[in-house]
Design an enzyme around this catalytic site. Structure first.
Site, PDB file in Angstrom:
ATOM      1  N   CYS A 125     -39.282 -42.691 -67.341  1.00 29.67           N
ATOM      2  CA  CYS A 125     -38.757 -41.744 -68.324  1.00 29.67           C
ATOM      3  C   CYS A 125     -39.332 -42.106 -69.698  1.00 29.67           C
ATOM      4  CB  CYS A 125     -37.242 -41.822 -68.372  1.00 29.67           C
ATOM      5  SG  CYS A 125     -36.433 -41.321 -66.838  1.00 29.67           S
ATOM      6  N   GLU A 181     -37.828 -42.825 -72.402  1.00 31.68           N
ATOM      7  CA  GLU A 181     -37.157 -43.968 -73.020  1.00 31.68           C
ATOM      8  C   GLU A 181     -37.775 -45.287 -72.550  1.00 31.68           C
ATOM      9  OE1 GLU A 181     -33.830 -40.845 -72.367  1.00 31.68           O
ATOM     10  OE2 GLU A 181     -35.683 -41.469 -71.380  1.00 31.68           O
ATOM     11  N   TRP A 207     -27.320 -57.109 -65.484  1.00 33.95           N
ATOM     12  CA  TRP A 207     -28.543 -57.470 -64.775  1.00 33.95           C
ATOM     13  C   TRP A 207     -28.604 -58.964 -64.533  1.00 33.95           C
ATOM     14  CZ3 TRP A 207     -33.777 -58.603 -67.144  1.00 33.95           C
ATOM     15  CH2 TRP A 207     -34.772 -58.622 -66.185  1.00 33.95           C
TER      16      TRP A 207
END
Length: 160
Positions: free
Chosen positions: A57, A59, A130
């Protein structure tokens, strides 16, 4: 949810993404442009790369572009759709990546007449961290084995 009013620098960021969308999003391969700003005012832009196998994407492209310039922290980001679609919110994957790499970043969202800036964490209903999901590489080196997941209802094979 913590919403902040847009500053002139935020409006300029929307304008930067809009300009890139008008200039570079002219095919089915590029449909969204994004712009991100550092605390010192530097702006980085990018477009998405649509492909049948998936693709980053806009971003994510911006994060990579900023990283190549040594940027360690981005303070705001916005994505704008092609053909006058206006500001588009980041997808779920982008929200998670933004949170993981720039946990303090604010995302500009909403219709053009009511734009607002939100912390990226506010865009995620259930935060995933994460760092908590990463394997402990040192354990693999020490034991020579990949860790096995623990399943609460499992029992040793000897009980069969």
């Amino acid at each position: 949810m913590t919403t902040t009013m847009l500053l002139d620098t935020d409006r300029a960021l929307v304008q930067a993404a809009t300009a890139v969308a008008k200039l570079r999003c002219r095919s089915a391969n590029h449909t969204v442009a994004a712009a991100a700003r550092t605390a010192d005012g530097r702006v980085f832009t990018g477009v998405d790369l649509l492909h049948p196998t998936g693709g980053p994407c806009a971003e994510i492209v911006v994060l990579g572009t900023a990283a190549t310039q040594g940027v360690g922290k981005l303070e705001a980001i916005v994505a704008v759709g092609d053909r006058g679609r206006g500001v588009v919110p980041p997808c779920g994957r982008c929200r998670q990546v933004l949170l993981d790499y720039h946990p303090g970043i604010r995302v500009i969202v909403g219709p053009l007449d009511a734009l607002r800036k939100l912390p990226v964490a506010d865009l995620l209903p259930e935060r995933d961290t994460w760092a908590d999901q990463r394997l402990d590489a040192s354990a693999i080196v020490r034991t020579g084995q990949w860790p096995m997941p623990t399943v609460p209802t499992s029992r040793p094979a000897s009980e069969d």
